[in-house]
Design an enzyme around this catalytic site. Structure first.
Site, PDB file in Angstrom:
ATOM      1  N   GLN A 100       0.855  -1.192   0.000  1.00 56.68           N
ATOM      2  CA  GLN A 100       0.000   0.000   0.000  1.00 56.68           C
ATOM      3  C   GLN A 100       0.891   1.243   0.000  1.00 56.68           C
ATOM      4  O   GLN A 100       1.575   1.513   0.998  1.00 56.68           O
ATOM      5  CB  GLN A 100      -0.857  -0.040   1.267  1.00 56.68           C
ATOM      6  N   GLY A 101       0.897   1.970  -1.096  1.00 61.36           N
ATOM      7  CA  GLY A 101       1.766   3.143  -1.225  1.00 61.36           C
ATOM      8  C   GLY A 101       1.008   4.421  -0.952  1.00 61.36           C
ATOM      9  O   GLY A 101       0.556   5.091  -1.900  1.00 61.36           O
ATOM     10  N   TYR A 102       0.868   4.760   0.308  1.00 64.17           N
ATOM     11  CA  TYR A 102       0.187   6.001   0.700  1.00 64.17           C
ATOM     12  C   TYR A 102       1.209   7.027   1.215  1.00 64.17           C
ATOM     13  O   TYR A 102       1.343   8.103   0.673  1.00 64.17           O
ATOM     14  CB  TYR A 102      -0.829   5.733   1.827  1.00 64.17           C
ATOM     15  N   SER A 103       1.931   6.659   2.315  1.00 68.14           N
ATOM     16  CA  SER A 103       2.777   7.630   3.024  1.00 68.14           C
ATOM     17  C   SER A 103       3.952   8.091   2.163  1.00 68.14           C
ATOM     18  O   SER A 103       4.496   7.325   1.365  1.00 68.14           O
ATOM     19  CB  SER A 103       3.336   7.004   4.295  1.00 68.14           C
ATOM     20  N   SER A 155       5.168  -1.175   3.648  1.00 63.46           N
ATOM     21  CA  SER A 155       5.373  -2.543   4.125  1.00 63.46           C
ATOM     22  C   SER A 155       5.289  -3.516   2.950  1.00 63.46           C
ATOM     23  O   SER A 155       4.413  -3.374   2.080  1.00 63.46           O
ATOM     24  CB  SER A 155       4.295  -2.926   5.137  1.00 63.46           C
ATOM     25  N   GLU A 158     -11.005  -3.285   7.086  1.00 60.86           N
ATOM     26  CA  GLU A 158     -10.445  -4.252   8.026  1.00 60.86           C
ATOM     27  C   GLU A 158     -10.750  -3.931   9.470  1.00 60.86           C
ATOM     28  O   GLU A 158     -10.553  -4.749  10.344  1.00 60.86           O
ATOM     29  CB  GLU A 158      -8.930  -4.178   7.894  1.00 60.86           C
ATOM     30  N   GLU A 195      -1.339  10.410  18.790  1.00 64.55           N
ATOM     31  CA  GLU A 195      -1.784  11.813  18.859  1.00 64.55           C
ATOM     32  C   GLU A 195      -3.000  12.036  17.952  1.00 64.55           C
ATOM     33  O   GLU A 195      -3.961  12.707  18.330  1.00 64.55           O
ATOM     34  CB  GLU A 195      -0.646  12.763  18.439  1.00 64.55           C
TER      35      GLU A 195
HETATM   36  C1  LIG Z   1       5.147  -0.599  11.023  1.00 63.90           C
HETATM   37  C2  LIG Z   1       4.626   0.420  10.073  1.00 63.90           C
HETATM   38  C3  LIG Z   1       4.135   0.027   8.858  1.00 63.90           C
HETATM   39  C4  LIG Z   1       3.670   0.976   7.949  1.00 63.90           C
HETATM   40  N1  LIG Z   1       3.230   0.540   6.729  1.00 63.90           N
HETATM   41  C5  LIG Z   1       2.819   1.450   5.826  1.00 63.90           C
HETATM   42  C6  LIG Z   1       2.410   1.031   4.523  1.00 63.90           C
HETATM   43  O1  LIG Z   1       2.416  -0.171   4.214  1.00 63.90           O
HETATM   44  N2  LIG Z   1       2.045   1.960   3.627  1.00 63.90           N
HETATM   45  C7  LIG Z   1       2.023   3.300   3.941  1.00 63.90           C
HETATM   46  O2  LIG Z   1       1.634   4.090   3.090  1.00 63.90           O
HETATM   47  N3  LIG Z   1       2.413   3.739   5.158  1.00 63.90           N
HETATM   48  C8  LIG Z   1       2.817   2.841   6.102  1.00 63.90           C
HETATM   49  N4  LIG Z   1       3.238   3.273   7.343  1.00 63.90           N
HETATM   50  C9  LIG Z   1       3.325   4.708   7.592  1.00 63.90           C
HETATM   51  C10 LIG Z   1       2.305   5.242   8.561  1.00 63.90           C
HETATM   52  O3  LIG Z   1       1.035   5.293   7.974  1.00 63.90           O
HETATM   53  C11 LIG Z   1       2.792   6.637   9.013  1.00 63.90           C
HETATM   54  O4  LIG Z   1       3.987   6.444   9.723  1.00 63.90           O
HETATM   55  C12 LIG Z   1       1.787   7.358   9.856  1.00 63.90           C
HETATM   56  O5  LIG Z   1       0.692   7.751   9.091  1.00 63.90           O
HETATM   57  C13 LIG Z   1       2.408   8.619  10.517  1.00 63.90           C
HETATM   58  O6  LIG Z   1       2.962   9.438   9.547  1.00 63.90           O
HETATM   59  P1  LIG Z   1       4.482   9.977   9.655  1.00 63.90           P
HETATM   60  O7  LIG Z   1       5.359   8.816   9.993  1.00 63.90           O
HETATM   61  O8  LIG Z   1       4.770  10.745   8.424  1.00 63.90           O
HETATM   62  O9  LIG Z   1       4.489  10.939  10.918  1.00 63.90           O
HETATM   63  P2  LIG Z   1       3.960  12.440  10.963  1.00 63.90           P
HETATM   64  O10 LIG Z   1       2.577  12.508  10.420  1.00 63.90           O
HETATM   65  O11 LIG Z   1       4.991  13.323  10.336  1.00 63.90           O
HETATM   66  O12 LIG Z   1       3.918  12.692  12.512  1.00 63.90           O
HETATM   67  C14 LIG Z   1       5.081  12.992  13.291  1.00 63.90           C
HETATM   68  C15 LIG Z   1       4.630  13.255  14.722  1.00 63.90           C
HETATM   69  O13 LIG Z   1       3.749  14.403  14.732  1.00 63.90           O
HETATM   70  C16 LIG Z   1       2.513  14.067  15.328  1.00 63.90           C
HETATM   71  N5  LIG Z   1       1.418  14.765  14.629  1.00 63.90           N
HETATM   72  C17 LIG Z   1       1.218  14.872  13.297  1.00 63.90           C
HETATM   73  N6  LIG Z   1       0.083  15.556  13.036  1.00 63.90           N
HETATM   74  C18 LIG Z   1      -0.444  15.892  14.244  1.00 63.90           C
HETATM   75  C19 LIG Z   1      -1.614  16.586  14.641  1.00 63.90           C
HETATM   76  N7  LIG Z   1      -2.479  17.100  13.756  1.00 63.90           N
HETATM   77  N8  LIG Z   1      -1.853  16.737  15.974  1.00 63.90           N
HETATM   78  C20 LIG Z   1      -0.993  16.222  16.904  1.00 63.90           C
HETATM   79  N9  LIG Z   1       0.146  15.552  16.586  1.00 63.90           N
HETATM   80  C21 LIG Z   1       0.412  15.384  15.266  1.00 63.90           C
HETATM   81  C22 LIG Z   1       2.373  12.562  15.118  1.00 63.90           C
HETATM   82  O14 LIG Z   1       1.494  11.984  16.073  1.00 63.90           O
HETATM   83  C23 LIG Z   1       3.805  12.092  15.301  1.00 63.90           C
HETATM   84  O15 LIG Z   1       4.121  11.964  16.666  1.00 63.90           O
HETATM   85  C24 LIG Z   1       3.688   2.348   8.276  1.00 63.90           C
HETATM   86  C25 LIG Z   1       4.180   2.749   9.525  1.00 63.90           C
HETATM   87  C26 LIG Z   1       4.649   1.816  10.417  1.00 63.90           C
HETATM   88  C27 LIG Z   1       5.172   2.274  11.738  1.00 63.90           C
END
Ligand SMILES: Cc1cc2nc3c(=O)[nH]c(=O)nc-3n(C[C@H](O)[C@H](O)[C@H](O)COP(=O)(O)OP(=O)(O)OC[C@H]3O[C@@H](n4cnc5c(N)ncnc54)[C@H](O)[C@@H]3O)c2cc1C
Length: 397
Positions: free
Chosen positions: A131-134, A166, A249, A382
């Protein structure tokens, strides 16, 4: 429905559960062989093998319509399936994105041709999905994504970068979000593409985690030509599909995780009962007892939440704020459980899976490190607290 073992055709839920339990008790030891009871049971190789075995045995497409090769099982039956698999100690699946997210999304939004092209290969597990979202600049704020797909004749030309993807290193296809239009708002110009991961211009770089494993990846797209018929739904209409995909899911996601957490808590109690400090069993230490009691209550609360979410989902109501509560309660208590395991293990805590003398083959150490990810994936703590505060408690933004 004739595909699959006989218990699938039981009329009562409890008969279904009993039949499934018997089937698992017979099938798992045969498939696992000498990996049973070892860390290898949960390694990537056996996870894939076991998932293939389930699919070959007709145990896939549980909730899909029969016309598409599925079993049309109710959500309650699907939950029983996941619960019993976890209770039997089966490993987590590898193609969870294919089965859990992509398939229901295709069933609701795919064209007849796309269903015919992709669904049978998910059913048989012959194609793994990611899943290519982030992206580096778009995680919690997903609508900020910058990967672009520009339409040129009969292809979309894809440029950009995904991160934390992932299974991208083993995936055949990717459910990908890309920007296809300007739009009035950031959400309006997003589309969903079904991308073949072997197309020229795609580079996958695994990211090594603190556990030493590489579960996720960076993915780079340089002038990748994706056939236009890989667009899912309407161009610029991807946000609605992505939000729907996130819900499929959720009603059963926590069921196996709660069962596993209870099993870990039971193992933790045994660990504390067999560990002595200053001549005293750690299970008799008031601080340890208090944390174990608290965790035990929270696992019970999680079960009740999961039951309520399932009941609501059977009536077509999405998890909403309850989904956020259960995610928070599960991920934060799971971390507390592993924190306590670290306290109990004492200096042995540094022994990871690679050390022969590590307790439980280093699984406590590995799981402690892995749980750091659980308060980030599927929405950070958060973000879920924001949802509870704003939508549940009606607090101002
Ligand atoms: C094990 C694992 C598997 C994953 N697999 C996938 C995958 O297959 N495909 C995919 O697309 N992504 C995947 N992800 C990514 C995941 O969806 C993101 O890590 C998640 O959405 C958080 O985004 P970020 O890491 O960019 O953090 P950010 O959004 O940059 O956040 C950084 C910090 O700021 C805080 N923050 C951000 N916005 C706010 C707000 N509005 N209010 C308060 N605090 C805030 C967050 O809580 C966090 O502490 C995976 C992540 C993990 C850990």
């Amino acid at each position: 429905m004739t595909r699959g073992p006989g218990f699938l055709r039981e009329t009562g839920d409890e008969a279904f559960r009993a039949g499934l339990r018997d089937w698992l008790a017979a099938a798992l030891p045969v498939a696992a062989g000498d990996r049973l009871g070892t860390a290898d049971l949960h390694g990537l190789a056996f996870r894939r093998e076991w998932e293939d075995h389930l699919c070959r045995s007709g145990l896939s497409g549980l909730g899909w319509p029969e016309a598409l090769g599925g079993h049309a099982l109710s959500l309650t039956r699907q939950a029983i399936f996941h619960e019993e698999c976890a209770r039997a100690g089966t490993p987590l699946p590898v193609n969870m994105i294919g089965h859990g997210i992509v398939a229901p999304t295709l069933i609701d939004y795919g064209s007849a041709d796309q269903k015919q092209r992709y669904l049978p290969r998910i059913l048989s597990n012959s194609e793994i999905w990611c899943q290519g979202y982030s992206e580096p600049g778009a995680g919690s704020d997903l609508a900020a994504l910058a990967t672009r797909a520009e339409r040129r004749d009969d292809v979309y030309v894809l440029n950009g970068q995904k991160i934390w993807t992932s299974f991208a290193d083993i995936a055949d296809r990717c459910l990908l979000l890309a920007r296809t239009g300007g739009g009035e708002s950031p959400r309006a110009g997003i589309s969903v593409l079904l991308v073949d991961m072997r197309l020229p211009g795609i580079t996958v770089r695994p990211i090594r985690q603190i556990t030493g494993e590489a579960d996720y990846n960076e993915v780079f797209f340089d002038d990748v030509e994706v056939p236009a018929d890989c667009l899912l739904g309407e161009e610029n209409g991807g946000w609605r599909i992505a939000m729907a995909a996130a819900n499929y899911e959720r009603s059963t996601y926590f069921v196996p995780r709660i069962v596993r957490m209870q099993a870990e808590l039971d193992a933790l109690v045994l660990l504390a009962a067999g560990t002595f400090r200053h001549g005293q069993r750690l299970i008799d230490d008031p601080a340890v007892r208090s944390t174990v009691t608290d965790l035990s209550l929270n696992v019970q609360a999680l079960r009740l939440y999961a039951d309520r979410i399932l009941e609501m989902a059977e009536q077509g109501v999405p998890p909403g704020v309850d989904g956020s509560s259960v995610k928070l309660l599960w991920s934060e208590n799971h971390q507390r459980l592993l924190d306590l395991a670290m306290d109990i293990l004492g200096p042995d805590v540094v022994l990871g899976p690679q050390e022969r003398s590590a307790p439980a083959e280093g699984r406590w150490n590995r799981d402690y490190l892995w749980t750091r990810a659980e308060t980030i994936l599927a929405g950070t703590s958060e973000i879920h607290r924001n949802i509870i505060a704003e939508r549940g408690l009606g607090l101002p933004r």
